[in-house]
Design a protein around this motif. Sequence first.
Motif, PDB file in Angstrom:
ATOM      1  N   ASP A  21       2.940 -34.794 -17.711  1.00 30.45           N
ATOM      2  CA  ASP A  21       1.717 -34.060 -17.407  1.00 30.45           C
ATOM      3  C   ASP A  21       1.745 -33.484 -15.995  1.00 30.45           C
ATOM      4  O   ASP A  21       1.249 -32.382 -15.759  1.00 30.45           O
ATOM      5  CB  ASP A  21       0.482 -34.938 -17.616  1.00 30.45           C
ATOM      6  CG  ASP A  21       0.225 -35.211 -19.084  1.00 30.45           C
ATOM      7  OD1 ASP A  21       0.563 -34.358 -19.924  1.00 30.45           O
ATOM      8  OD2 ASP A  21      -0.317 -36.282 -19.395  1.00 30.45           O
ATOM      9  N   ARG A  22       2.320 -34.215 -15.042  1.00 23.24           N
ATOM     10  CA  ARG A  22       2.443 -33.682 -13.679  1.00 23.24           C
ATOM     11  C   ARG A  22       3.287 -32.418 -13.675  1.00 23.24           C
ATOM     12  O   ARG A  22       2.932 -31.424 -13.038  1.00 23.24           O
ATOM     13  CB  ARG A  22       3.064 -34.714 -12.728  1.00 23.24           C
ATOM     14  CG  ARG A  22       2.114 -35.798 -12.292  1.00 23.24           C
ATOM     15  CD  ARG A  22       2.636 -36.581 -11.091  1.00 23.24           C
ATOM     16  NE  ARG A  22       4.000 -37.054 -11.181  1.00 23.24           N
ATOM     17  CZ  ARG A  22       4.373 -38.231 -11.697  1.00 23.24           C
ATOM     18  NH1 ARG A  22       3.462 -39.042 -12.209  1.00 23.24           N
ATOM     19  NH2 ARG A  22       5.635 -38.591 -11.702  1.00 23.24           N
ATOM     20  N   LYS A  23       4.408 -32.448 -14.384  1.00 24.38           N
ATOM     21  CA  LYS A  23       5.295 -31.273 -14.445  1.00 24.38           C
ATOM     22  C   LYS A  23       4.586 -30.097 -15.122  1.00 24.38           C
ATOM     23  O   LYS A  23       4.711 -28.954 -14.684  1.00 24.38           O
ATOM     24  CB  LYS A  23       6.583 -31.610 -15.200  1.00 24.38           C
ATOM     25  CG  LYS A  23       7.454 -32.612 -14.508  1.00 24.38           C
ATOM     26  CD  LYS A  23       8.164 -32.003 -13.337  1.00 24.38           C
ATOM     27  CE  LYS A  23       9.153 -32.997 -12.749  1.00 24.38           C
ATOM     28  NZ  LYS A  23       9.661 -32.564 -11.469  1.00 24.38           N
ATOM     29  N   LEU A  24       3.845 -30.372 -16.203  1.00 25.33           N
ATOM     30  CA  LEU A  24       3.121 -29.314 -16.916  1.00 25.33           C
ATOM     31  C   LEU A  24       2.076 -28.670 -16.011  1.00 25.33           C
ATOM     32  O   LEU A  24       2.006 -27.439 -15.893  1.00 25.33           O
ATOM     33  CB  LEU A  24       2.450 -29.877 -18.169  1.00 25.33           C
ATOM     34  CG  LEU A  24       1.513 -28.925 -18.914  1.00 25.33           C
ATOM     35  CD1 LEU A  24       2.284 -27.753 -19.498  1.00 25.33           C
ATOM     36  CD2 LEU A  24       0.761 -29.672 -20.005  1.00 25.33           C
ATOM     37  N   GLU A  26       1.930 -28.717 -12.753  1.00 29.17           N
ATOM     38  CA  GLU A  26       2.605 -28.027 -11.657  1.00 29.17           C
ATOM     39  C   GLU A  26       3.117 -26.659 -12.113  1.00 29.17           C
ATOM     40  O   GLU A  26       2.914 -25.650 -11.436  1.00 29.17           O
ATOM     41  CB  GLU A  26       3.761 -28.886 -11.140  1.00 29.17           C
ATOM     42  CG  GLU A  26       4.477 -28.282  -9.955  1.00 29.17           C
ATOM     43  CD  GLU A  26       5.564 -29.204  -9.412  1.00 29.17           C
ATOM     44  OE1 GLU A  26       5.896 -29.062  -8.231  1.00 29.17           O
ATOM     45  OE2 GLU A  26       6.088 -30.062 -10.167  1.00 29.17           O
ATOM     46  N   ARG A  27       3.743 -26.605 -13.269  1.00 27.93           N
ATOM     47  CA  ARG A  27       4.283 -25.340 -13.780  1.00 27.93           C
ATOM     48  C   ARG A  27       3.160 -24.333 -14.048  1.00 27.93           C
ATOM     49  O   ARG A  27       3.264 -23.167 -13.671  1.00 27.93           O
ATOM     50  CB  ARG A  27       5.084 -25.571 -15.054  1.00 27.93           C
ATOM     51  CG  ARG A  27       5.715 -24.276 -15.561  1.00 27.93           C
ATOM     52  CD  ARG A  27       6.550 -24.463 -16.800  1.00 27.93           C
ATOM     53  NE  ARG A  27       7.593 -25.443 -16.574  1.00 27.93           N
ATOM     54  CZ  ARG A  27       7.958 -26.348 -17.473  1.00 27.93           C
ATOM     55  NH1 ARG A  27       7.368 -26.424 -18.634  1.00 27.93           N
ATOM     56  NH2 ARG A  27       8.917 -27.202 -17.208  1.00 27.93           N
ATOM     57  N   LEU A  28       2.081 -24.799 -14.688  1.00 33.91           N
ATOM     58  CA  LEU A  28       0.968 -23.895 -14.989  1.00 33.91           C
ATOM     59  C   LEU A  28       0.323 -23.347 -13.716  1.00 33.91           C
ATOM     60  O   LEU A  28      -0.025 -22.165 -13.639  1.00 33.91           O
ATOM     61  CB  LEU A  28      -0.085 -24.606 -15.843  1.00 33.91           C
ATOM     62  CG  LEU A  28       0.310 -24.929 -17.279  1.00 33.91           C
ATOM     63  CD1 LEU A  28      -0.755 -25.791 -17.947  1.00 33.91           C
ATOM     64  CD2 LEU A  28       0.551 -23.659 -18.082  1.00 33.91           C
ATOM     65  N   LYS A  30       1.737 -23.112 -10.668  1.00 31.94           N
ATOM     66  CA  LYS A  30       2.667 -22.275  -9.903  1.00 31.94           C
ATOM     67  C   LYS A  30       2.796 -20.881 -10.497  1.00 31.94           C
ATOM     68  O   LYS A  30       3.105 -19.946  -9.778  1.00 31.94           O
ATOM     69  CB  LYS A  30       4.028 -22.962  -9.775  1.00 31.94           C
ATOM     70  CG  LYS A  30       3.992 -24.067  -8.740  1.00 31.94           C
ATOM     71  CD  LYS A  30       5.361 -24.624  -8.437  1.00 31.94           C
ATOM     72  CE  LYS A  30       5.259 -25.593  -7.277  1.00 31.94           C
ATOM     73  NZ  LYS A  30       6.554 -26.175  -6.939  1.00 31.94           N
ATOM     74  N   THR A  31       2.521 -20.722 -11.800  1.00 32.23           N
ATOM     75  CA  THR A  31       2.540 -19.379 -12.381  1.00 32.23           C
ATOM     76  C   THR A  31       1.410 -18.533 -11.809  1.00 32.23           C
ATOM     77  O   THR A  31       1.463 -17.308 -11.863  1.00 32.23           O
ATOM     78  CB  THR A  31       2.420 -19.403 -13.925  1.00 32.23           C
ATOM     79  OG1 THR A  31       1.179 -19.999 -14.287  1.00 32.23           O
ATOM     80  CG2 THR A  31       3.575 -20.130 -14.568  1.00 32.23           C
ATOM     81  N   SER A  33       0.739 -18.661  -8.645  1.00 31.69           N
ATOM     82  CA  SER A  33       1.131 -18.581  -7.234  1.00 31.69           C
ATOM     83  C   SER A  33       0.385 -19.547  -6.329  1.00 31.69           C
ATOM     84  O   SER A  33       0.193 -19.282  -5.146  1.00 31.69           O
ATOM     85  CB  SER A  33       0.971 -17.149  -6.707  1.00 31.69           C
ATOM     86  OG  SER A  33       1.783 -16.282  -7.439  1.00 31.69           O
ATOM     87  N   GLN A 137      -3.270 -23.371 -20.417  1.00 32.28           N
ATOM     88  CA  GLN A 137      -3.329 -22.272 -19.454  1.00 32.28           C
ATOM     89  C   GLN A 137      -4.763 -21.757 -19.351  1.00 32.28           C
ATOM     90  O   GLN A 137      -5.232 -21.393 -18.277  1.00 32.28           O
ATOM     91  CB  GLN A 137      -2.380 -21.138 -19.872  1.00 32.28           C
ATOM     92  CG  GLN A 137      -2.304 -20.000 -18.880  1.00 32.28           C
ATOM     93  CD  GLN A 137      -1.585 -20.378 -17.595  1.00 32.28           C
ATOM     94  OE1 GLN A 137      -0.613 -21.125 -17.620  1.00 32.28           O
ATOM     95  NE2 GLN A 137      -2.036 -19.859 -16.477  1.00 32.28           N
TER      96      GLN A 137
END
Length: 149
Positions: A21-24, A26-28, A30-31, A33, A137
């Motif tokens: 969940d942390r990675k998800l 973070e990725r969402l 960072k998209t 910015s 998202q």
Amino acid sequence: MGGVASETRFHVLAVDDSIIDRKLIERLLKTSSYQVTVVESGVKALEFLGLLDDNSGSMDSTSTSTSRNHHEVEVNLIITYYCMPGITGYDLLIKIKESTSLKNIPVVIMSSENVPSRINSCLEKGAQEFFLKPVQQYNLMLINSNPTY
């Protein structure tokens, strides 16, 4: 000059005990910015925010200004999972809202359980939003479109 640009970026602190969940999250984020800092526990979040007394490891809401001076952390939003071992997301919310220096930072709580009393408690204690996991998202687009963040 590059340092100035990074200082003005929207900074999100994401707190979750699940690495997936942390990675998800973070990725969402960072998209969009955002500058994202992820930590795995409420204790780590308090430490990052300067709300943990360095000597005893206990929470200290009275000396936040002195303990924060060595961090100089600028966080614009905190997203935390509700149910974590040790310090829960709810406990973290309470500590942030009790802090004179951090109380105005919006806090979003996430949970995998749709429990109306839990949701109401978090909102009454000052949470800006309450999202159900898995975070989509769409949830994060609400953050983008809300001028109060």
